[in-house]
Design an enzyme around this catalytic site. Structure first.
Site, PDB file in Angstrom:
ATOM      1  N   ARG A 164     -30.763  39.986  36.687  1.00 41.63           N
ATOM      2  CA  ARG A 164     -30.686  41.337  36.506  1.00 41.63           C
ATOM      3  C   ARG A 164     -31.210  42.280  37.759  1.00 41.63           C
ATOM      4  O   ARG A 164     -31.854  43.231  37.635  1.00 41.63           O
ATOM      5  CB  ARG A 164     -31.146  42.165  35.286  1.00 41.63           C
ATOM      6  CG  ARG A 164     -30.454  41.432  34.052  1.00 41.63           C
ATOM      7  CD  ARG A 164     -29.018  42.153  33.905  1.00 41.63           C
ATOM      8  NE  ARG A 164     -28.468  41.913  32.484  1.00 41.63           N
ATOM      9  CZ  ARG A 164     -27.982  40.789  32.427  1.00 41.63           C
ATOM     10  NH1 ARG A 164     -27.765  39.693  33.056  1.00 41.63           N
ATOM     11  NH2 ARG A 164     -27.444  40.970  30.949  1.00 41.63           N
ATOM     12  N   SER A 238     -28.076  46.683  26.909  1.00 40.15           N
ATOM     13  CA  SER A 238     -29.420  46.306  26.727  1.00 40.15           C
ATOM     14  C   SER A 238     -30.196  46.981  27.493  1.00 40.15           C
ATOM     15  O   SER A 238     -30.202  47.400  28.713  1.00 40.15           O
ATOM     16  CB  SER A 238     -29.792  44.931  27.181  1.00 40.15           C
ATOM     17  OG  SER A 238     -28.889  43.885  26.819  1.00 40.15           O
ATOM     18  N   GLU A 334     -34.308  47.709  31.735  1.00 41.61           N
ATOM     19  CA  GLU A 334     -33.194  47.158  32.471  1.00 41.61           C
ATOM     20  C   GLU A 334     -32.282  48.350  32.894  1.00 41.61           C
ATOM     21  O   GLU A 334     -31.809  48.336  34.233  1.00 41.61           O
ATOM     22  CB  GLU A 334     -31.963  46.197  31.857  1.00 41.61           C
ATOM     23  CG  GLU A 334     -30.762  45.951  32.479  1.00 41.61           C
ATOM     24  CD  GLU A 334     -29.661  45.428  31.581  1.00 41.61           C
ATOM     25  OE1 GLU A 334     -30.021  44.410  31.086  1.00 41.61           O
ATOM     26  OE2 GLU A 334     -28.691  45.799  31.715  1.00 41.61           O
TER      27      GLU A 334
HETATM   28  P1  FAD Z   1     -24.148  53.310  37.080  1.00 41.27           P
HETATM   29  O1  FAD Z   1     -24.599  53.154  35.583  1.00 41.27           O
HETATM   30  O2  FAD Z   1     -23.513  54.430  37.466  1.00 41.27           O
HETATM   31  O3  FAD Z   1     -25.363  53.020  37.930  1.00 41.27           O
HETATM   32  C1  FAD Z   1     -26.258  51.787  37.803  1.00 41.27           C
HETATM   33  C2  FAD Z   1     -27.349  52.075  39.092  1.00 41.27           C
HETATM   34  O4  FAD Z   1     -26.591  51.160  39.910  1.00 41.27           O
HETATM   35  C3  FAD Z   1     -27.728  53.467  39.258  1.00 41.27           C
HETATM   36  O5  FAD Z   1     -29.189  52.939  40.083  1.00 41.27           O
HETATM   37  C4  FAD Z   1     -26.819  53.657  40.472  1.00 41.27           C
HETATM   38  O6  FAD Z   1     -27.674  54.727  41.506  1.00 41.27           O
HETATM   39  C5  FAD Z   1     -26.809  52.357  41.156  1.00 41.27           C
HETATM   40  N1  FAD Z   1     -25.428  52.368  41.788  1.00 41.27           N
HETATM   41  C6  FAD Z   1     -24.004  52.461  41.261  1.00 41.27           C
HETATM   42  N2  FAD Z   1     -23.178  52.243  41.781  1.00 41.27           N
HETATM   43  C7  FAD Z   1     -23.617  52.152  42.970  1.00 41.27           C
HETATM   44  C8  FAD Z   1     -22.867  51.856  44.485  1.00 41.27           C
HETATM   45  N3  FAD Z   1     -21.674  51.751  44.460  1.00 41.27           N
HETATM   46  N4  FAD Z   1     -24.137  51.611  45.425  1.00 41.27           N
HETATM   47  C9  FAD Z   1     -25.156  51.684  45.265  1.00 41.27           C
HETATM   48  N5  FAD Z   1     -25.663  51.790  44.095  1.00 41.27           N
HETATM   49  C10 FAD Z   1     -24.973  52.148  42.984  1.00 41.27           C
HETATM   50  N6  FAD Z   1     -24.792  44.649  31.973  1.00 41.27           N
HETATM   51  C11 FAD Z   1     -25.001  43.304  32.235  1.00 41.27           C
HETATM   52  O7  FAD Z   1     -25.321  42.777  33.257  1.00 41.27           O
HETATM   53  N7  FAD Z   1     -24.404  42.492  31.295  1.00 41.27           N
HETATM   54  C12 FAD Z   1     -23.821  42.938  30.180  1.00 41.27           C
HETATM   55  O8  FAD Z   1     -23.390  42.246  29.361  1.00 41.27           O
HETATM   56  C13 FAD Z   1     -23.841  44.397  30.051  1.00 41.27           C
HETATM   57  N8  FAD Z   1     -23.157  44.691  28.596  1.00 41.27           N
HETATM   58  C14 FAD Z   1     -23.395  46.340  28.554  1.00 41.27           C
HETATM   59  C15 FAD Z   1     -22.667  46.668  27.335  1.00 41.27           C
HETATM   60  C16 FAD Z   1     -22.581  48.024  27.084  1.00 41.27           C
HETATM   61  C17 FAD Z   1     -22.080  48.460  25.888  1.00 41.27           C
HETATM   62  C18 FAD Z   1     -23.041  48.937  28.026  1.00 41.27           C
HETATM   63  C19 FAD Z   1     -23.071  50.486  27.685  1.00 41.27           C
HETATM   64  C20 FAD Z   1     -23.543  48.518  29.086  1.00 41.27           C
HETATM   65  C21 FAD Z   1     -23.707  47.024  29.536  1.00 41.27           C
HETATM   66  N9  FAD Z   1     -24.342  46.354  30.850  1.00 41.27           N
HETATM   67  C22 FAD Z   1     -24.428  45.186  30.851  1.00 41.27           C
HETATM   68  C23 FAD Z   1     -24.936  47.358  31.720  1.00 41.27           C
HETATM   69  C24 FAD Z   1     -23.843  47.809  32.739  1.00 41.27           C
HETATM   70  O9  FAD Z   1     -22.510  47.976  32.357  1.00 41.27           O
HETATM   71  C25 FAD Z   1     -24.136  47.383  34.086  1.00 41.27           C
HETATM   72  O10 FAD Z   1     -25.213  47.338  34.697  1.00 41.27           O
HETATM   73  C26 FAD Z   1     -22.671  48.057  35.137  1.00 41.27           C
HETATM   74  O11 FAD Z   1     -22.895  47.052  36.328  1.00 41.27           O
HETATM   75  C27 FAD Z   1     -23.009  49.445  35.472  1.00 41.27           C
HETATM   76  O12 FAD Z   1     -22.169  50.021  36.126  1.00 41.27           O
HETATM   77  P2  FAD Z   1     -22.003  51.371  36.256  1.00 41.27           P
HETATM   78  O13 FAD Z   1     -20.978  51.518  37.440  1.00 41.27           O
HETATM   79  O14 FAD Z   1     -21.818  52.092  35.137  1.00 41.27           O
HETATM   80  O15 FAD Z   1     -23.240  51.793  36.964  1.00 41.27           O
HETATM   81  N1  EPU Z   2     -31.760  38.822  18.564  1.00 38.66           N
HETATM   82  C1  EPU Z   2     -32.328  39.022  17.453  1.00 38.66           C
HETATM   83  N2  EPU Z   2     -32.247  40.207  17.229  1.00 38.66           N
HETATM   84  C2  EPU Z   2     -31.349  41.199  17.755  1.00 38.66           C
HETATM   85  C3  EPU Z   2     -30.539  41.060  18.721  1.00 38.66           C
HETATM   86  C4  EPU Z   2     -30.942  39.539  19.385  1.00 38.66           C
HETATM   87  O1  EPU Z   2     -33.287  38.307  16.938  1.00 38.66           O
HETATM   88  O2  EPU Z   2     -31.442  42.325  16.909  1.00 38.66           O
HETATM   89  C5  EPU Z   2     -32.046  37.380  19.160  1.00 38.66           C
HETATM   90  C6  EPU Z   2     -31.143  36.230  18.628  1.00 38.66           C
HETATM   91  O3  EPU Z   2     -32.052  35.124  18.433  1.00 38.66           O
HETATM   92  C7  EPU Z   2     -29.884  36.190  19.175  1.00 38.66           C
HETATM   93  C8  EPU Z   2     -30.738  36.375  20.885  1.00 38.66           C
HETATM   94  O4  EPU Z   2     -31.827  37.406  20.600  1.00 38.66           O
HETATM   95  O5  EPU Z   2     -29.563  34.742  19.203  1.00 38.66           O
HETATM   96  C9  EPU Z   2     -29.739  36.649  21.908  1.00 38.66           C
HETATM   97  O6  EPU Z   2     -28.932  37.938  21.431  1.00 38.66           O
HETATM   98  P1  EPU Z   2     -27.601  38.039  22.294  1.00 38.66           P
HETATM   99  O7  EPU Z   2     -26.892  36.825  22.399  1.00 38.66           O
HETATM  100  O8  EPU Z   2     -26.866  39.460  21.847  1.00 38.66           O
HETATM  101  O9  EPU Z   2     -27.987  38.519  23.707  1.00 38.66           O
HETATM  102  P2  EPU Z   2     -29.171  39.366  24.362  1.00 38.66           P
HETATM  103  O10 EPU Z   2     -30.189  38.267  24.822  1.00 38.66           O
HETATM  104  O11 EPU Z   2     -29.806  40.232  23.366  1.00 38.66           O
HETATM  105  C10 EPU Z   2     -28.234  39.497  26.662  1.00 38.66           C
HETATM  106  C11 EPU Z   2     -27.899  40.172  27.843  1.00 38.66           C
HETATM  107  C12 EPU Z   2     -26.581  41.027  27.365  1.00 38.66           C
HETATM  108  C13 EPU Z   2     -25.704  40.121  27.483  1.00 38.66           C
HETATM  109  C14 EPU Z   2     -25.792  38.714  26.344  1.00 38.66           C
HETATM  110  C15 EPU Z   2     -24.654  37.789  26.323  1.00 38.66           C
HETATM  111  C16 EPU Z   2     -30.136  40.819  28.778  1.00 38.66           C
HETATM  112  C17 EPU Z   2     -31.055  42.067  28.862  1.00 38.66           C
HETATM  113  N3  EPU Z   2     -29.032  41.131  27.946  1.00 38.66           N
HETATM  114  O12 EPU Z   2     -28.481  39.837  25.410  1.00 38.66           O
HETATM  115  O13 EPU Z   2     -26.330  41.866  28.584  1.00 38.66           O
HETATM  116  O14 EPU Z   2     -24.142  40.558  27.345  1.00 38.66           O
HETATM  117  O15 EPU Z   2     -27.206  38.245  26.559  1.00 38.66           O
HETATM  118  O16 EPU Z   2     -25.155  37.048  27.495  1.00 38.66           O
HETATM  119  O17 EPU Z   2     -30.228  39.765  29.374  1.00 38.66           O
HETATM  120  C18 EPU Z   2     -26.740  44.220  29.225  1.00 38.66           C
HETATM  121  O18 EPU Z   2     -27.259  43.583  30.223  1.00 38.66           O
HETATM  122  O19 EPU Z   2     -26.742  45.296  29.095  1.00 38.66           O
HETATM  123  C19 EPU Z   2     -26.396  43.321  28.351  1.00 38.66           C
HETATM  124  C20 EPU Z   2     -25.739  43.606  27.223  1.00 38.66           C
END
Ligand code: FAD
Ligand code: EPU
Length: 338
Positions: A164, A238, A334
């Site tokens: 990240r 997250s 994050e």
């Molecule tokens: P924004 O929220 O618009 O911007 C994020 C940051 O990047 C800000 O600081 C912004 O200034 C900067 N930025 C954006 N675009 C640019 C650009 N073109 N140039 C320079 N800086 C820029 N993330 C994961 O890694 N894994 C996941 O599994 C994941 N699951 C998610 C699930 C949900 C339901 C949600 C709501 C979010 C999740 N995220 C996850 C976080 C998010 O989706 C990612 O970080 C995504 O890449 C953000 O994209 P955005 O365009 O919305 O960025």
């Molecule tokens: N867990 C709990 N309680 C909870 C949630 C999670 O105990 O309420 C524990 C469980 O042991 C579970 C483990 O956490 O097995 C892992 O949970 P999960 O698979 O949901 O993944 P995560 O670690 O919570 C990360 C990323 C996610 C990504 C998933 C799948 C980060 C900060 N988050 O979540 O990314 O989608 O793994 O790879 O690394 C994001 O970055 O926004 C995001 C959603």
């Protein structure tokens, strides 16, 4: 290009916070940024690039210029027997790009299905999910340097990707606008089912001849079962990163908490799921007025409607304090708090 004044960003951030930006401009091409950068007070004013707004938390109104990135384009740069190199506009929707790649039979990003947001933000924090990070398919990116007005290229080494993390979240924060991202996708994909839940879901789906589409479907199924849809409940995924601790610290914790989950990060460090730590501190399902902690995923803070960004910041601080006090572990957000 039009600059709007005093604009609500409610529909520009997935927390759904109704805050106001002093100014908003939509950029559709690199030239738009060049034109804007010639405005006299451009370099002195606060500037925020916004993609889908799915990883930002506005703690209050934004007193500056928001640049909504809408640079589009999906093109094949080159290809050979094994790989295809695609050049993507930073404003493209990430999940649509994943679907496009799957339709064409190009593998590498199927595990990253359904991550909200834009292509340009993907390298910003090196998005990752279900055993894959963007860095594994990343070739290079193009970015507009605010100081010089020039487009620079960054390869994988320049980006300094981590968990990240990229250089754009570190020393080069706020200095570049990512305009295009070039990925190297595979025409003969290998399948990554290393994440336990993915293998299990594929089995439940009864898949016999595995395809990248199956992996994408499994990932979508898992995500929809535990992550709230921002269109229904405001959230930014997250809220914190999973903490990385020295193995010695983990072993000490294990003497008291025998069931603590962990994953090896490298030989000396392990990752502990922040969701587990937060759940142990009794925050899972917590709700106070418009804000809360998701009942199915303790790592996700939510806005049930009408919340203020400041309330979510305060809640995140309370969660950090309780995890610190009980486990001695610091949770690092994050989400980008603005
Ligand atoms: P924004 O929220 O618009 O911007 C994020 C940051 O990047 C800000 O600081 C912004 O200034 C900067 N930025 C954006 N675009 C640019 C650009 N073109 N140039 C320079 N800086 C820029 N993330 C994961 O890694 N894994 C996941 O599994 C994941 N699951 C998610 C699930 C949900 C339901 C949600 C709501 C979010 C999740 N995220 C996850 C976080 C998010 O989706 C990612 O970080 C995504 O890449 C953000 O994209 P955005 O365009 O919305 O960025
Ligand atoms: N867990 C709990 N309680 C909870 C949630 C999670 O105990 O309420 C524990 C469980 O042991 C579970 C483990 O956490 O097995 C892992 O949970 P999960 O698979 O949901 O993944 P995560 O670690 O919570 C990360 C990323 C996610 C990504 C998933 C799948 C980060 C900060 N988050 O979540 O990314 O989608 O793994 O790879 O690394 C994001 O970055 O926004 C995001 C959603």
């Amino acid at each position: 290009m039009e600059i709007q004044h005093h604009v609500s960003l409610k529909h520009y951030n997935t927390f759904g916070l109704d805050i106001t930006a002093s100014e908003l401009a939509t950029i559709e091409h690199e030239n738009d940024i060049s034109i804007l950068s010639e405005v006299p007070d451009f370099s002195t004013q606060s500037l925020l690039v916004l993609g889908g707004g799915s990883n930002v938390l506005f703690s209050g109104d934004y007193a500056g210029l928001v640049l909504k990135n809408n640079i589009l384009g999906k093109e094949v740069l080159k290809q050979n027997e094994e790989f295809v190199w695609v050049r993507l506009g930073a404003g493209e929707n990430w999940h649509q790009v994943v679907l496009w790649s799957i339709e064409n039979g190009w593998g590498g990003i199927e595990n990253l299905s359904l991550i909200p947001g834009t292509v340009g933000a993907a390298p910003m924090q090196n998005i990752g999910a279900y055993g894959v990070e963007l860095s594994s398919v990343f070739e290079y990116l193009e970015a507009f340097e605010l100081k010089t007005g020039k487009i620079a290229q960054f390869n994988t080494t320049d980006c300094d990707f981590g968990y990240r993390y990229s250089v754009f979240k570190g020393p080069l924060k706020q200095q570049f606008i990512i305009t295009r991202v070039i990925l190297k996708l595979s025409k003969h994909p290998t399948f990554n089912t290393s994440y336990g839940a993915v293998a299990q879901t594929l089995e439940e789906m009864g898949v016999e001849q595995l395809t990248i589409k199956d992996i994408s479907s499994a990932v979508i199924k898992i995500r929809q079962s535990k992550l709230p849809d921002p269109a229904v409940i405001g959230n930014a995924g997250s809220f914190f990163k999973n903490p990385i601790v020295a193995n010695e610290t983990l072993n000490n914790l294990k003497t008291e908490y025998t069931n603590i989950p962990s994953y090896a990060f490298d030989n000396s460090y392990s990752k502990i799921p922040a969701g587990w730590l937060i759940e142990q501190c009794q925050w899972k399902g917590y709700r106070k007025g418009s804000i809360g902690v998701h009942a199915k995923q303790a790592l996700v803070l939510v806005n049930y409607g009408g919340a203020k960004g400041r309330e979510l910041v305060d809640l995140s601080k309370q969660i950090q304090a309780s995890v610190q006090s009980r486990f001695g572990i610091e949770l690092i957000p994050e989400v980008n708090i603005v």
